[in-house]
Design a protein around this motif. Structure first.
Motif, PDB file in Angstrom:
ATOM      1  N   VAL A   1      -3.673  -7.460  -5.558  1.00  0.00           N
ATOM      2  CA  VAL A   1      -3.956  -8.492  -6.556  1.00  0.00           C
ATOM      3  C   VAL A   1      -2.659  -8.846  -7.284  1.00  0.00           C
ATOM      4  CG1 VAL A   1      -6.385  -7.946  -6.861  1.00  0.00           C
ATOM      5  CG2 VAL A   1      -4.692  -6.733  -8.199  1.00  0.00           C
ATOM      6  N   SER A   2      -2.651  -9.986  -7.940  1.00  0.00           N
ATOM      7  CA  SER A   2      -1.422 -10.501  -8.525  1.00  0.00           C
ATOM      8  C   SER A   2      -0.883  -9.645  -9.672  1.00  0.00           C
ATOM      9  CB  SER A   2      -1.634 -11.931  -9.017  1.00  0.00           C
ATOM     10  OG  SER A   2      -2.653 -11.964  -9.983  1.00  0.00           O
ATOM     11  N   TRP A   3      -1.752  -8.931 -10.379  1.00  0.00           N
ATOM     12  CA  TRP A   3      -1.271  -8.138 -11.507  1.00  0.00           C
ATOM     13  C   TRP A   3      -0.706  -6.788 -11.082  1.00  0.00           C
ATOM     14  CZ3 TRP A   3      -4.031  -3.665 -11.724  1.00  0.00           C
ATOM     15  CH2 TRP A   3      -5.334  -3.682 -11.228  1.00  0.00           C
ATOM     16  N   GLY A   4      -0.890  -6.382  -9.847  1.00  0.00           N
ATOM     17  CA  GLY A   4      -0.366  -5.104  -9.371  1.00  0.00           C
ATOM     18  C   GLY A   4       1.153  -5.011  -9.463  1.00  0.00           C
ATOM     19  N   PRO A   5       1.884  -5.981  -8.892  1.00  0.00           N
ATOM     20  CA  PRO A   5       3.343  -5.930  -9.018  1.00  0.00           C
ATOM     21  C   PRO A   5       3.830  -6.056 -10.463  1.00  0.00           C
ATOM     22  CG  PRO A   5       2.720  -7.359  -7.197  1.00  0.00           C
ATOM     23  CD  PRO A   5       1.452  -6.995  -7.932  1.00  0.00           C
ATOM     24  N   VAL A   6       3.082  -6.763 -11.291  1.00  0.00           N
ATOM     25  CA  VAL A   6       3.484  -6.907 -12.696  1.00  0.00           C
ATOM     26  C   VAL A   6       3.430  -5.550 -13.396  1.00  0.00           C
ATOM     27  CG1 VAL A   6       2.903  -7.980 -14.897  1.00  0.00           C
ATOM     28  CG2 VAL A   6       2.727  -9.303 -12.788  1.00  0.00           C
ATOM     29  N   ILE A   7       2.351  -4.815 -13.194  1.00  0.00           N
ATOM     30  CA  ILE A   7       2.231  -3.489 -13.810  1.00  0.00           C
ATOM     31  C   ILE A   7       3.271  -2.545 -13.207  1.00  0.00           C
ATOM     32  CG2 ILE A   7       0.681  -1.551 -14.252  1.00  0.00           C
ATOM     33  CD1 ILE A   7      -0.108  -4.085 -15.718  1.00  0.00           C
ATOM     34  N   TRP A   8       3.548  -2.692 -11.893  1.00  0.00           N
ATOM     35  CA  TRP A   8       4.583  -1.863 -11.280  1.00  0.00           C
ATOM     36  C   TRP A   8       5.937  -2.140 -11.928  1.00  0.00           C
ATOM     37  CZ3 TRP A   8       9.105  -3.155  -8.794  1.00  0.00           C
ATOM     38  CH2 TRP A   8       9.817  -2.082  -8.289  1.00  0.00           C
TER      39      TRP A   8
ATOM     40  N   PHE B   1       1.375   3.972 -14.006  1.00  0.00           N
ATOM     41  CA  PHE B   1       1.527   4.169 -12.566  1.00  0.00           C
ATOM     42  C   PHE B   1       0.200   4.147 -11.812  1.00  0.00           C
ATOM     43  CE2 PHE B   1       6.014   5.697 -13.039  1.00  0.00           C
ATOM     44  CZ  PHE B   1       6.559   4.766 -12.179  1.00  0.00           C
ATOM     45  N   PRO B   2      -0.852   4.838 -12.264  1.00  0.00           N
ATOM     46  CA  PRO B   2      -2.121   4.717 -11.526  1.00  0.00           C
ATOM     47  C   PRO B   2      -2.717   3.308 -11.565  1.00  0.00           C
ATOM     48  CG  PRO B   2      -2.130   6.701 -12.851  1.00  0.00           C
ATOM     49  CD  PRO B   2      -0.915   5.917 -13.253  1.00  0.00           C
ATOM     50  N   VAL B   3      -2.555   2.611 -12.675  1.00  0.00           N
ATOM     51  CA  VAL B   3      -3.062   1.236 -12.757  1.00  0.00           C
ATOM     52  C   VAL B   3      -2.274   0.339 -11.802  1.00  0.00           C
ATOM     53  CG1 VAL B   3      -3.359  -0.762 -14.279  1.00  0.00           C
ATOM     54  CG2 VAL B   3      -3.940   1.521 -15.098  1.00  0.00           C
TER      55      VAL B   3
ATOM     56  N   ARG C   1       0.823  -1.216   0.000  1.00  0.00           N
ATOM     57  CA  ARG C   1       0.000   0.000   0.000  1.00  0.00           C
ATOM     58  C   ARG C   1       0.855   1.263   0.000  1.00  0.00           C
ATOM     59  NH1 ARG C   1      -5.494  -1.938   2.831  1.00  0.00           N
ATOM     60  NH2 ARG C   1      -6.031  -3.313   1.092  1.00  0.00           N
ATOM     61  N   LEU C   2       1.999   1.222   0.669  1.00  0.00           N
ATOM     62  CA  LEU C   2       2.908   2.372   0.603  1.00  0.00           C
ATOM     63  C   LEU C   2       3.457   2.554  -0.816  1.00  0.00           C
ATOM     64  CD1 LEU C   2       4.885   1.987   3.951  1.00  0.00           C
ATOM     65  CD2 LEU C   2       3.231   3.770   3.361  1.00  0.00           C
ATOM     66  N   VAL C   3       3.804   1.467  -1.459  1.00  0.00           N
ATOM     67  CA  VAL C   3       4.263   1.537  -2.844  1.00  0.00           C
ATOM     68  C   VAL C   3       3.120   2.014  -3.743  1.00  0.00           C
ATOM     69  CG1 VAL C   3       5.191   0.218  -4.781  1.00  0.00           C
ATOM     70  CG2 VAL C   3       6.032  -0.209  -2.477  1.00  0.00           C
ATOM     71  N   ALA C   4       1.890   1.599  -3.439  1.00  0.00           N
ATOM     72  CA  ALA C   4       0.736   2.042  -4.223  1.00  0.00           C
ATOM     73  C   ALA C   4       0.549   3.550  -4.120  1.00  0.00           C
ATOM     74  CB  ALA C   4      -0.531   1.324  -3.754  1.00  0.00           C
ATOM     75  N   VAL C   5       0.710   4.101  -2.929  1.00  0.00           N
ATOM     76  CA  VAL C   5       0.578   5.555  -2.761  1.00  0.00           C
ATOM     77  C   VAL C   5       1.664   6.279  -3.551  1.00  0.00           C
ATOM     78  CG1 VAL C   5       0.753   7.416  -1.063  1.00  0.00           C
ATOM     79  CG2 VAL C   5      -0.623   5.407  -0.558  1.00  0.00           C
TER      80      VAL C   5
ATOM     81  N   GLY D   1      10.318  -0.370 -14.651  1.00  0.00           N
ATOM     82  CA  GLY D   1      11.268  -0.706 -15.714  1.00  0.00           C
ATOM     83  C   GLY D   1      11.343   0.388 -16.761  1.00  0.00           C
ATOM     84  N   GLY D   2      10.208   0.988 -17.076  1.00  0.00           N
ATOM     85  CA  GLY D   2      10.200   2.108 -18.021  1.00  0.00           C
ATOM     86  C   GLY D   2      11.010   3.278 -17.504  1.00  0.00           C
TER      87      GLY D   2
END
Length: 145
Positions: free
Chosen positions: A80-87, A69-71, A23-27, A92-93
């Motif tokens: 959810v499992s796709w959160g770290p993948v999108i991060w 980044f917002p996604v 959640r901290l990384v999400a913020v 990486g970008g």
């Protein structure tokens, strides 16, 4: 009538700390996304970063990161499992932008270092959770007559 055993296992301290970390990384991801959107619409950088004024590499990178980044933030917040993948895609970008193409985007070693630190902490948490799960599986046994 209540069931004898709960269907949802209790969360461990490692689980709770991992969720707090995500959640901290999400913020922070949401903040990065807001910064890119503010730049693209001309709200920040005194309007110098508006989309129509950017070079082609900046247009591609900033619009991609303004979406990723917002996604990623949403996925990390919901754990959810796709959160770290999108991060990983978004981080990486930025690592590619500032690490491999500093002549176009300028150097920003702090962003690279922060993304790498988040990745290391993430993998440490994943290892701890895996070890905890493995230990718990070994403790569970069925006593048959």
């Amino acid at each position: 009538m209540e069931t004898d055993s709960p269907t949802i296992p209790k969360r461990t301290l490692a689980d709770l700390l991992f969720i707090l970390f995500l959640r901290l990384v999400a913020v922070s991801c949401f903040w990065f996304g807001l910064q890119y959107w503010a730049m693209l619409v001309g709200y920040s950088l005194v309007g110098a970063g508006r989309f129509d004024l950017l070079s082609l590499p900046w247009k591609v990178a900033s619009t991609s990161l303004a979406v990723l980044f917002p996604v990623a933030s949403l996925g990390l917040w919901l754990t959810v499992s796709w959160g770290p993948v999108i991060w990983v895609l978004a981080a990486g970008g930025q690592i590619l932008m500032y690490g491999l193409l500093p002549n176009i985007f300028g150097p920003n070693q702090m962003i690279i270092l922060l993304h790498l630190m988040v990745a290391v902490v993430y993998w440490i948490f994943r290892l701890l959770l895996w070890l905890e799960k493995r230990r718990h599986r070994r403790q569970v046994s069925v006593d048959l007559p």
